[in-house]
Scaffold this active site. Sequence first.
Site, PDB file in Angstrom:
ATOM      1  N   GLY A   1      40.937  38.429  43.296  1.00  0.00           N
ATOM      2  CA  GLY A   1      41.586  39.684  42.921  1.00  0.00           C
ATOM      3  C   GLY A   1      41.409  40.761  43.985  1.00  0.00           C
TER       4      GLY A   1
ATOM      5  N   ARG B   1      37.087  40.829  48.864  1.00  0.00           N
ATOM      6  CA  ARG B   1      36.665  39.448  48.604  1.00  0.00           C
ATOM      7  C   ARG B   1      37.464  38.476  49.479  1.00  0.00           C
ATOM      8  NH1 ARG B   1      33.103  37.948  44.247  1.00  0.00           N
ATOM      9  NH2 ARG B   1      31.345  38.952  45.225  1.00  0.00           N
TER      10      ARG B   1
ATOM     11  N   ARG C   1      49.367  48.026  51.502  1.00  0.00           N
ATOM     12  CA  ARG C   1      48.537  48.621  50.433  1.00  0.00           C
ATOM     13  C   ARG C   1      47.081  48.162  50.501  1.00  0.00           C
ATOM     14  NH1 ARG C   1      51.611  49.922  45.189  1.00  0.00           N
ATOM     15  NH2 ARG C   1      53.709  50.237  45.978  1.00  0.00           N
TER      16      ARG C   1
ATOM     17  N   ARG D   1      43.740  30.503  42.251  1.00  0.00           N
ATOM     18  CA  ARG D   1      43.044  31.758  41.943  1.00  0.00           C
ATOM     19  C   ARG D   1      41.551  31.492  41.827  1.00  0.00           C
ATOM     20  NH1 ARG D   1      41.315  36.176  39.321  1.00  0.00           N
ATOM     21  NH2 ARG D   1      40.759  36.014  37.123  1.00  0.00           N
ATOM     22  N   VAL D   2      40.758  32.352  42.469  1.00  0.00           N
ATOM     23  CA  VAL D   2      39.300  32.284  42.350  1.00  0.00           C
ATOM     24  C   VAL D   2      38.846  33.648  41.825  1.00  0.00           C
ATOM     25  CG1 VAL D   2      38.771  30.475  44.025  1.00  0.00           C
ATOM     26  CG2 VAL D   2      39.195  32.778  44.858  1.00  0.00           C
ATOM     27  N   GLY D   3      38.326  33.665  40.611  1.00  0.00           N
ATOM     28  CA  GLY D   3      38.025  34.971  40.032  1.00  0.00           C
ATOM     29  C   GLY D   3      36.889  34.935  39.042  1.00  0.00           C
ATOM     30  N   SER D   4      36.770  36.026  38.305  1.00  0.00           N
ATOM     31  CA  SER D   4      35.721  36.119  37.292  1.00  0.00           C
ATOM     32  C   SER D   4      36.358  36.226  35.913  1.00  0.00           C
ATOM     33  CB  SER D   4      34.831  37.329  37.568  1.00  0.00           C
ATOM     34  OG  SER D   4      35.602  38.495  37.485  1.00  0.00           O
TER      35      SER D   4
ATOM     36  N   MET E   1      42.653  37.955  33.523  1.00  0.00           N
ATOM     37  CA  MET E   1      43.878  38.753  33.418  1.00  0.00           C
ATOM     38  C   MET E   1      45.048  38.279  34.293  1.00  0.00           C
ATOM     39  SD  MET E   1      42.193  42.542  33.033  1.00  0.00           S
ATOM     40  CE  MET E   1      43.676  43.249  32.312  1.00  0.00           C
ATOM     41  N   GLU E   2      44.998  37.062  34.788  1.00  0.00           N
ATOM     42  CA  GLU E   2      46.073  36.653  35.720  1.00  0.00           C
ATOM     43  C   GLU E   2      46.611  35.228  35.587  1.00  0.00           C
ATOM     44  OE1 GLU E   2      43.128  37.999  36.991  1.00  0.00           O
ATOM     45  OE2 GLU E   2      43.833  40.027  37.431  1.00  0.00           O
TER      46      GLU E   2
ATOM     47  N   ASP F   1      30.592  38.184  32.608  1.00  0.00           N
ATOM     48  CA  ASP F   1      30.109  38.940  31.445  1.00  0.00           C
ATOM     49  C   ASP F   1      30.440  38.114  30.211  1.00  0.00           C
ATOM     50  OD1 ASP F   1      32.833  40.099  32.528  1.00  0.00           O
ATOM     51  OD2 ASP F   1      32.919  40.318  30.358  1.00  0.00           O
TER      52      ASP F   1
ATOM     53  N   ARG G   1      26.154  37.476  40.817  1.00  0.00           N
ATOM     54  CA  ARG G   1      27.573  37.137  40.982  1.00  0.00           C
ATOM     55  C   ARG G   1      27.801  36.439  42.321  1.00  0.00           C
ATOM     56  NH1 ARG G   1      28.883  41.870  38.106  1.00  0.00           N
ATOM     57  NH2 ARG G   1      29.138  43.154  39.935  1.00  0.00           N
TER      58      ARG G   1
HETATM   59  N1  ADE Z   1      37.247  39.475  34.038  1.00  0.00           N
HETATM   60  C1  ADE Z   1      35.898  39.462  34.014  1.00  0.00           C
HETATM   61  N2  ADE Z   1      35.443  39.849  32.820  1.00  0.00           N
HETATM   62  C2  ADE Z   1      36.542  40.130  32.064  1.00  0.00           C
HETATM   63  C3  ADE Z   1      36.720  40.578  30.757  1.00  0.00           C
HETATM   64  N3  ADE Z   1      35.672  40.837  29.976  1.00  0.00           N
HETATM   65  N4  ADE Z   1      37.986  40.774  30.320  1.00  0.00           N
HETATM   66  C4  ADE Z   1      39.028  40.525  31.122  1.00  0.00           C
HETATM   67  N5  ADE Z   1      38.914  40.106  32.363  1.00  0.00           N
HETATM   68  C5  ADE Z   1      37.678  39.912  32.841  1.00  0.00           C
END
Ligand code: ADE
Length: 234
Positions: A20, A24, A43, A87-90, A180-181, A204, A217
């Site tokens: 995201g 990163r 941007r 995608r590499v995310g949390s 969210m993606e 989380d 993290r």
């Molecule tokens: N990405 C990481 N933690 C999240 C959460 N609690 N809600 C939505 N996207 C997240």
Amino acid sequence: MTPHINAQTGDFAETVLMPGDPLRAKYIAETYLENVREVTNVRNVLGFTGEYKGKPLSVMAHGMGMPSISIYAHELINFYGVKQLIRVGSCGGVDEELKLRDLIVATSASTNSAMIRDRFAGYDYAAAPDFELLKACSEAAKELDLSPRFGNILSGDLFYGSNPALLPAMQKMGVLAVEMEAAALFAIAAEFRVKALCVLTVSDHLITAEETSSEERQNSFNQMMELALETAYA
Ligand code: ADE
């Protein structure tokens, strides 16, 4: 060039890893790739191309949320010929057995967004990653001695203030985690016949309300990156 990417034709590899956060993307490029060059910075959404074990690989940020990833994924696929987007995310854990820093690989993505229905004549499209990439990821996990959870996640439109009925519904239906993606990425990839995958770390937990520190993290991030890189390399 496109409205949101100022790279030249041919600047991107066929595979793009997508975190995201633009910084990163820079960190990934500088840490894991060789012969790296910045290819886009509109941007400050940074993109880089280099090599992983001698094979061309790009990394570009996708920003936050489904509208943002939709723009970048659309342009990468349709104007730069990108064929694999990872995608590499949390994510926020929902499943009670998940611990902070666990790895998740999405096998499908539910959503409370109307975006996917927009692509599908108002019906519920089953947004899912590419099977070959999933298989490669599962094999890479074994090689690396990692044990990600594979399962359904939810791509939400709201980080703050989601419908309170959503959490119990996710628990009832066995949704592992929220981010969210992914659903938008999977739907775009399907529409344009390219491959997508989403690998996540739990940052989380929605039930226990625990959160990871930035140092924690970083550790799980490195494992996720090894998994994504080896999947891309397969
Ligand atoms: N990405 C990481 N933690 C999240 C959460 N609690 N809600 C939505 N996207 C997240």
